[in-house]
Design a protein around this motif. Structure first.
Motif, PDB file in Angstrom:
ATOM      1  N   THR A 201      48.264 -42.219 -22.516  1.00 25.00           N
ATOM      2  CA  THR A 201      47.199 -43.078 -22.556  1.00 25.00           C
ATOM      3  C   THR A 201      46.158 -42.980 -21.865  1.00 25.00           C
ATOM      4  OG1 THR A 201      48.604 -44.998 -23.366  1.00 25.00           O
ATOM      5  CG2 THR A 201      46.578 -45.721 -22.497  1.00 25.00           C
ATOM      6  N   GLU A 202      46.463 -42.632 -20.637  1.00 27.38           N
ATOM      7  CA  GLU A 202      45.105 -42.433 -19.693  1.00 27.38           C
ATOM      8  C   GLU A 202      44.451 -40.935 -20.185  1.00 27.38           C
ATOM      9  OE1 GLU A 202      47.051 -42.206 -15.667  1.00 27.38           O
ATOM     10  OE2 GLU A 202      47.136 -44.195 -15.513  1.00 27.38           O
ATOM     11  N   LEU A 203      45.304 -40.227 -20.438  1.00 27.83           N
ATOM     12  CA  LEU A 203      44.852 -38.941 -20.984  1.00 27.83           C
ATOM     13  C   LEU A 203      43.892 -39.027 -22.146  1.00 27.83           C
ATOM     14  CD1 LEU A 203      44.726 -35.610 -21.252  1.00 27.83           C
ATOM     15  CD2 LEU A 203      46.671 -35.717 -22.653  1.00 27.83           C
ATOM     16  N   MET A 204      44.449 -39.849 -23.151  1.00 30.14           N
ATOM     17  CA  MET A 204      43.411 -40.064 -24.471  1.00 30.14           C
ATOM     18  C   MET A 204      42.261 -40.770 -24.088  1.00 30.14           C
ATOM     19  SD  MET A 204      44.726 -38.275 -26.659  1.00 30.14           S
ATOM     20  CE  MET A 204      43.821 -38.970 -28.102  1.00 30.14           C
ATOM     21  N   LEU A 205      42.466 -41.847 -23.267  1.00 33.03           N
ATOM     22  CA  LEU A 205      41.301 -42.542 -22.758  1.00 33.03           C
ATOM     23  C   LEU A 205      40.255 -41.659 -22.215  1.00 33.03           C
ATOM     24  CD1 LEU A 205      42.693 -45.914 -21.699  1.00 33.03           C
ATOM     25  CD2 LEU A 205      41.296 -45.768 -23.488  1.00 33.03           C
ATOM     26  N   GLU A 206      40.617 -41.027 -21.251  1.00 28.76           N
ATOM     27  CA  GLU A 206      39.742 -39.916 -20.752  1.00 28.76           C
ATOM     28  C   GLU A 206      39.219 -38.792 -21.661  1.00 28.76           C
ATOM     29  OE1 GLU A 206      39.600 -36.645 -17.126  1.00 28.76           O
ATOM     30  OE2 GLU A 206      41.558 -37.558 -17.663  1.00 28.76           O
ATOM     31  N   GLN A 207      39.825 -38.034 -22.410  1.00 27.35           N
ATOM     32  CA  GLN A 207      39.247 -37.413 -23.120  1.00 27.35           C
ATOM     33  C   GLN A 207      38.430 -37.888 -24.459  1.00 27.35           C
ATOM     34  OE1 GLN A 207      39.830 -33.704 -23.348  1.00 27.35           O
ATOM     35  NE2 GLN A 207      40.595 -34.325 -21.132  1.00 27.35           N
ATOM     36  N   THR A 208      38.756 -38.900 -24.804  1.00 23.29           N
ATOM     37  CA  THR A 208      37.849 -39.516 -26.046  1.00 23.29           C
ATOM     38  C   THR A 208      36.840 -40.393 -25.554  1.00 23.29           C
ATOM     39  OG1 THR A 208      39.214 -41.507 -26.221  1.00 23.29           O
ATOM     40  CG2 THR A 208      39.928 -39.514 -27.626  1.00 23.29           C
ATOM     41  N   GLN A 209      36.636 -40.367 -24.204  1.00 17.56           N
ATOM     42  CA  GLN A 209      35.584 -41.255 -23.603  1.00 17.56           C
ATOM     43  C   GLN A 209      35.870 -43.040 -23.884  1.00 17.56           C
ATOM     44  OE1 GLN A 209      31.809 -39.927 -23.608  1.00 17.56           O
ATOM     45  NE2 GLN A 209      32.215 -37.966 -22.500  1.00 17.56           N
ATOM     46  N   GLY A 210      37.131 -43.314 -24.126  1.00 16.07           N
ATOM     47  CA  GLY A 210      37.379 -44.961 -24.130  1.00 16.07           C
ATOM     48  C   GLY A 210      37.526 -45.144 -25.722  1.00 16.07           C
ATOM     49  N   HIS A 211      37.603 -44.183 -26.574  1.00 11.85           N
ATOM     50  CA  HIS A 211      37.634 -44.414 -27.948  1.00 11.85           C
ATOM     51  C   HIS A 211      39.223 -44.313 -28.187  1.00 11.85           C
ATOM     52  CE1 HIS A 211      33.546 -44.816 -29.031  1.00 11.85           C
ATOM     53  NE2 HIS A 211      33.305 -43.852 -28.274  1.00 11.85           N
ATOM     54  N   TRP A 212      40.192 -45.138 -27.868  1.00 14.17           N
ATOM     55  CA  TRP A 212      41.576 -45.191 -27.824  1.00 14.17           C
ATOM     56  C   TRP A 212      41.967 -46.608 -27.528  1.00 14.17           C
ATOM     57  CZ3 TRP A 212      45.186 -42.146 -29.849  1.00 14.17           C
ATOM     58  CH2 TRP A 212      46.441 -42.343 -29.413  1.00 14.17           C
ATOM     59  N   GLY A 213      43.233 -46.690 -27.702  1.00  7.78           N
ATOM     60  CA  GLY A 213      44.083 -48.151 -27.444  1.00  7.78           C
ATOM     61  C   GLY A 213      44.842 -47.630 -26.351  1.00  7.78           C
ATOM     62  N   ARG A 214      46.335 -47.498 -26.678  1.00 16.02           N
ATOM     63  CA  ARG A 214      47.409 -47.279 -25.923  1.00 16.02           C
ATOM     64  C   ARG A 214      48.465 -46.794 -26.622  1.00 16.02           C
ATOM     65  NH1 ARG A 214      51.230 -51.514 -24.602  1.00 16.02           N
ATOM     66  NH2 ARG A 214      50.487 -53.528 -25.213  1.00 16.02           N
ATOM     67  N   VAL A 215      49.400 -46.100 -26.128  1.00 16.10           N
ATOM     68  CA  VAL A 215      50.920 -45.839 -26.527  1.00 16.10           C
ATOM     69  C   VAL A 215      51.686 -47.390 -26.477  1.00 16.10           C
ATOM     70  CG1 VAL A 215      53.074 -44.454 -26.564  1.00 16.10           C
ATOM     71  CG2 VAL A 215      50.707 -43.464 -26.078  1.00 16.10           C
ATOM     72  N   ARG A 216      52.202 -47.854 -27.617  1.00 14.79           N
ATOM     73  CA  ARG A 216      52.920 -49.123 -27.185  1.00 14.79           C
ATOM     74  C   ARG A 216      54.325 -48.718 -27.488  1.00 14.79           C
ATOM     75  NH1 ARG A 216      47.877 -50.292 -29.830  1.00 14.79           N
ATOM     76  NH2 ARG A 216      46.684 -51.939 -28.577  1.00 14.79           N
TER      77      ARG A 216
END
Length: 269
Positions: A201-216
Motif C-alpha cells: 500500500t505504501e509503495l503504490m501510494l508513493e508511486q502513483t502519487q496518491g491515486h491508490w487505496g489499499r490492499v485489504r
C-alpha cells in the motif's frame, strides 16, 4: 466533476502497470519501473494479473451464455487488451452492450480509438465514484436500460479507492440502481499478512502519487457482497472461480490474491 488530470508520464498509473504485467504495450518507463519495485515485494504479481484477466473472461462468458445478460457496466475498465468485456460478450450475442468507465487519460485515448467502430460499446470519462454523473450520462442511457438485467463489474479496482472514498458505499449505490436479476462481479487485491498489506500500500501510494487505496482483507470483500446472493462457487481466489481448462497453466500468486466472485441482486422485500 470528472477527473481532468493531464497525462504525466513520469507518474505511474495502476492501469498502465497492470497492462505491463499482462505483456501489453500501453505503458511507459515509470510504469515499468514501478512494476519492478512491486515485484520485489510480491514476486508472483504477474501471475496474479494473468489469473485475474482469465477470471474476467470466464465470468463475462458465464453471464452472457448462462444468464442471458446483454448489458455490462465495467467500472475502472483499464487499458484495452485481448478479450475485453465487449469482445467476450459480443461473441455470445453481437447486440450485447458494454459501457466502460475510467478516468486515466491514456486509457481513454486508447479505448476510444478501439471502440469508435463499435456502436454497442462506449467509454465514459469519469471517476468511478461519480455514480450520479455516470448513470445520467447520455452514452450510458443510450446503451443501458435499467429496467432490464445488467451486469456490473468491479474487477481489480476497489483497492484503488481510498477508505475515505468508501468503496463499500460505492458498491451499494450502484446496486440500489439495479433491478433484481442483475449481477455484480467484484474482486480486489487482498492479503492476510499485515506487513505485506502495509508495504505494498505504501509503495503504490508513493508511486502513483496518491491515486491508490489499499490492499485489504477477505472480510472487506465479504462486506461488499452483503445483501447479494453469491453464486457458486462462492467468494474465492479468482484462480479457482470455475476454471475452464486444465490445459491453461494456472500458476498461483503467493503473496496476495485477487479475491471475489459473482452475485445476483435478489428480489427486494
Amino acid at each position: 466533476m470528472t477527473d481532468k488530470r493531464r497525462i504525466d508520464l513520469s507518474v505511474p498509473s495502476a492501469a498502465r502497470m497492470y497492462d505491463w504485467l499482462l505483456g501489453g504495450h500501453y505503458n511507459y518507463e515509470a510504469d515499468r519501473t514501478a512494476c519492478q519495485l512491486l515485484l520485489r515485494s510480491a514476486p508472483t504479481t504477474r501471475e496474479l494479473a494473468r489469473n485475474n484477466r482469465w477470471f474476467l473472461e470466464r465470468v463475462v462468458r458465464t453471464l452472457a451464455a448462462e444468464h442471458g445478460i446483454r448489458q455490462f457496466i465495467d467500472f475502472g475498465s483499464g487499458l484495452p487488451t485481448q478479450n475485453n468485456v465487449h469482445q467476450v460478450a459480443q461473441a455470445v450475442d453481437p447486440q450485447s452492450s458494454v459501457v466502460y468507465i475510467d478516468n486515466d487519460p491514456v486509457v481513454l485515448a486508447h479505448g476510444r480509438s478501439i471502440l469508435d467502430e463499435n456502436d454497442r460499446t462506449t467509454i465514459i470519462s469519469a471517476d468511478i465514484t461519480e455514480t450520479d454523473y455516470i448513470f445520467s450520462h447520455a452514452e450510458f442511457k443510450r446503451l443501458v436500460d435499467l429496467s432490464e438485467p445488467v451486469a456490473v463489474l468491479f474487477i481489480s479496482v476497489l483497492h484503488c479507492i481510498s477508505d475515505e472514498a468508501e468503496p463499500g458505499q460505492l458498491v451499494q449505490r450502484v446496486v440500489e440502481r439495479l433491478r433484481p436479476g442483475s449481477f455484480v462481479v467484484l474482486c480486489q487485491l487482498v492479503s492476510e499478512d499485515p506487513r505485506l498489506r502495509q508495504k505494498v500500500t505504501e509503495l503504490m501510494l508513493e508511486q502513483t502519487q496518491g491515486h491508490w487505496g489499499r490492499v485489504r482483507q477477505k472480510q472487506d470483500v465479504y462486506d461488499y457482497f452483503d445483501g447479494l446472493a453469491v453464486q457458486p462457487p462462492g467468494l474465492v481466489d479468482v484462480t479457482d472461480w470455475r476454471p475452464d481448462s486444465e490445459l491453461r497453466q494456472r500458476q498461483r500468486s503467493i503473496e496476495w490474491t485477487e479475491f471475489g466472485g459473482l452475485a445476483e441482486v435478489p428480489a427486494r422485500p
